[in-house]
Design an enzyme around this catalytic site. Structure first.
Site, mmCIF file in Angstrom:
data_model
loop_
_atom_site.group_PDB
_atom_site.id
_atom_site.type_symbol
_atom_site.label_atom_id
_atom_site.label_comp_id
_atom_site.label_asym_id
_atom_site.label_seq_id
_atom_site.Cartn_x
_atom_site.Cartn_y
_atom_site.Cartn_z
ATOM 1 N N THR A 106 5.068 2.193 5.910
ATOM 2 C CA THR A 106 3.675 1.821 6.086
ATOM 3 C C THR A 106 3.001 2.809 7.012
ATOM 4 O OG1 THR A 106 2.066 0.281 7.034
ATOM 5 C CG2 THR A 106 4.304 0.028 7.829
ATOM 6 N N ARG B 120 -0.527 -6.960 -4.864
ATOM 7 C CA ARG B 120 -0.937 -8.288 -5.328
ATOM 8 C C ARG B 120 0.153 -8.954 -6.166
ATOM 9 N NH1 ARG B 120 -5.879 -8.756 -8.563
ATOM 10 N NH2 ARG B 120 -6.960 -7.653 -6.910
ATOM 11 N N GLY C 75 0.833 -1.202 0.000
ATOM 12 C CA GLY C 75 0.000 0.000 0.000
ATOM 13 C C GLY C 75 0.866 1.250 0.000
ATOM 14 N N ASP D 88 3.734 -0.719 11.841
ATOM 15 C CA ASP D 88 3.736 -2.012 12.535
ATOM 16 C C ASP D 88 4.966 -2.867 12.223
ATOM 17 O OD1 ASP D 88 3.180 -2.557 9.913
ATOM 18 O OD2 ASP D 88 1.457 -3.852 10.304
ATOM 19 N N ASP E 284 5.671 -4.893 5.710
ATOM 20 C CA ASP E 284 6.066 -6.263 6.063
ATOM 21 C C ASP E 284 5.956 -7.215 4.870
ATOM 22 O OD1 ASP E 284 3.323 -5.935 6.313
ATOM 23 O OD2 ASP E 284 3.112 -7.603 7.704
ATOM 24 N N ARG F 274 -4.495 -2.192 10.056
ATOM 25 C CA ARG F 274 -4.456 -3.648 9.988
ATOM 26 C C ARG F 274 -4.446 -4.278 11.376
ATOM 27 N NH1 ARG F 274 -3.573 -5.924 4.767
ATOM 28 N NH2 ARG F 274 -2.088 -4.406 4.061
ATOM 29 N N ASP G 227 0.745 1.986 8.815
ATOM 30 C CA ASP G 227 0.338 1.201 9.998
ATOM 31 C C ASP G 227 1.366 1.270 11.135
ATOM 32 O OD1 ASP G 227 -1.668 0.476 8.258
ATOM 33 O OD2 ASP G 227 -0.826 -1.493 7.808
HETATM 34 O O1 F6P Z 1 -1.100 -1.506 5.135
HETATM 35 C C1 F6P Z 1 -1.673 -0.295 4.793
HETATM 36 C C2 F6P Z 1 -3.173 -0.404 4.692
HETATM 37 O O2 F6P Z 1 -3.681 0.872 4.356
HETATM 38 C C3 F6P Z 1 -3.861 -0.983 5.909
HETATM 39 O O3 F6P Z 1 -3.986 -0.041 6.949
HETATM 40 C C4 F6P Z 1 -5.166 -1.428 5.321
HETATM 41 O O4 F6P Z 1 -5.713 -2.498 6.050
HETATM 42 C C5 F6P Z 1 -4.768 -1.922 3.954
HETATM 43 O O5 F6P Z 1 -3.531 -1.294 3.648
HETATM 44 C C6 F6P Z 1 -5.763 -1.615 2.871
HETATM 45 O O6 F6P Z 1 -5.296 -2.199 1.695
HETATM 46 P P1 F6P Z 1 -5.866 -1.929 0.242
HETATM 47 O O7 F6P Z 1 -5.038 -0.855 -0.356
HETATM 48 O O8 F6P Z 1 -5.691 -3.231 -0.450
HETATM 49 O O9 F6P Z 1 -7.301 -1.497 0.362
#
Ligand code: F6P
Length: 363
Positions: free
Chosen positions: A141, A80, A16, A145, A118, A187, A143
């Site tokens: 990130t 992906r 992301g 994390d 991660d 997350r 997050d």
């Molecule tokens: O890891 C970053 C994040 O924004 C998370 O906080 C969230 O759960 C996820 O990615 C959302 O992913 P996507 O971009 O696939 O909607």
């Protein structure tokens, strides 16, 4: 015998997006170019190393002009495109990692600076361990994390965006005497919700690290009513779950992808209305948290990380990730950085601050 000099490196951004990606790319390119190296950008995570060759671009000083303050990534990204688990279109996955290693060698790259969370850094670690690819990771990130670093870039900006949203919900909650429930990303870790919830003076903050009980949440709202505070702000991390319950998943797992969390905030809102009779509105802040200009803190951290990653390449300190510890940039093994995710420790002073201020954590 001394090692051959570094001549050409590549950089990619995976997972992301997060505010600060472009600042890292700029720092990598300028630091590498000042050493006389060539820099290639790989588009869309690792996809650029698997396609027809159009996924690679030359990055010189001009390519990274004026991007430090911009959101997104000039290289594109993907969550992906794990080369070890590519969706085969038949409900399964196939391993195309050797193609990545081959392409890397064909391009005569001396190193890869992999900017990711991660997921993407685990891919970098595996490429290093399985094929000996010389990689250096940069922790990204919203997050926050990742183990082994106190901060990832992107987090500070996401917290600022979420705090601003909570600030904007306050007057409407108060005017309508409503409960406003806001679901934040993060997350499996509650960093964004905790930091923005405390900074935005939310009345209730629910995070995955502290399983909650709805009775406690409702008690807080009812107690505020009794004190003449006819509105409440409830911040819910997307990974929060009731005691004995499960995280709410918006989308079940697709081949080669992480599950997508979401929906817990809406459920909490509905339950608050059912149990207290209070009118409730719900909002999931979603990808707004990933957008916008990086904060000054994130920009500076990104630039420091990018420059440090190039120093790691120069020192041939491969299989590592640059990290922030005690506000100093250091280098840690990728294996250590990706072994586990970093959640909020239960003795965190920010959790304790929330409790001291009377914020309900649902326990
Ligand atoms: O890891 C970053 C994040 O924004 C998370 O906080 C969230 O759960 C996820 O990615 C959302 O992913 P996507 O971009 O696939 O909607």
């Amino acid at each position: 015998m001394s090692a051959a000099p570094i001549r050409k490196i590549a950089v990619n951004t995976g997972g992301g997006d997060a505010p600060g990606l472009n600042a890292v790319i700029r720092a990598v390119v300028l630091s590498a170019r000042s050493r006389g190296w060539e820099v290639l950008g790989i588009r869309q995570g690792y996809d650029g190393l698997m396609g027809d060759g159009t996924g690679i671009l030359d990055l010189d000083e001009n390519a990274v002009r004026g991007i430090t303050h911009t959101g997104g990534t000039i290289l594109g990204t993907s969550n992906r495109g794990n080369p070890f688990q590519i969706d085969n279109g038949r409900g399964g996955t196939e391993d195309r990692s050797s193609q990545v290693a081959e392409r890397f060698r064909e391009l005569e790259l001396d190193a890869l600076v992999a900017i990711g969370g991660d997921g993407s850094l685990s891919i970098a670690r595996d490429l290093h361990e399985r094929f000996g690819l010389p990689v250096v990771g940069v922790p990204k990130t919203i997050d926050n994390d990742l183990a082994a670093t106190e901060y990832t870039f992107g987090f500070d900006t996401a917290v600022a965006t979420a705090t601003d949203a909570i600030d904007k919900l306050h007057p409407t909650a108060q005017s309508h005497q409503r409960v406003m429930v806001v679901e934040l990303m993060g997350r499996y870790a509650g960093w964004i919700a905790l930091y923005a919830g405390v900074a935005g003076t939310a009345d209730v903050v629910l995070v995955p690290e502290v399983p909650f009980r709805l009775e406690k949440v409702c008690e807080k709202i009812v107690e505020r009513e009794a004190r003449g505070r006819h509105f409440s702000i409830v911040v819910v991390a997307e990974g929060a779950a009731p005691l004995g319950g499960k995280m709410v998943v918006e989308k079940t797992q697709e081949p080669g992808r992480e599950v997508k969390l979401g929906g817990i905030g809406q459920w909490v809102g509905q339950e608050i209305t059912r149990l207290t009779g209070k009118e409730t509105r719900f909002l999931a802040l979603g990808h707004l948290q990933r957008g916008g200009q990086p904060s000054a803190f994130d920009r500076l951290l990104s630039l420091r990380f990018g420059a440090a990653a190039v120093r790691s390449v120069e020192a041939r300190d491969f299989g590592t990730m640059v990290a922030l510890q005690a506000n100093q940039i250091c280098s840690v093994p990728l294996e250590e950085a990706t072994r586990r995710i970093r959640t909020i420790p239960l003795d965190s002073d920010v959790l304790q601050t929330a409790r001291d201020l009377g914020t309900c954590l649902g326990d």
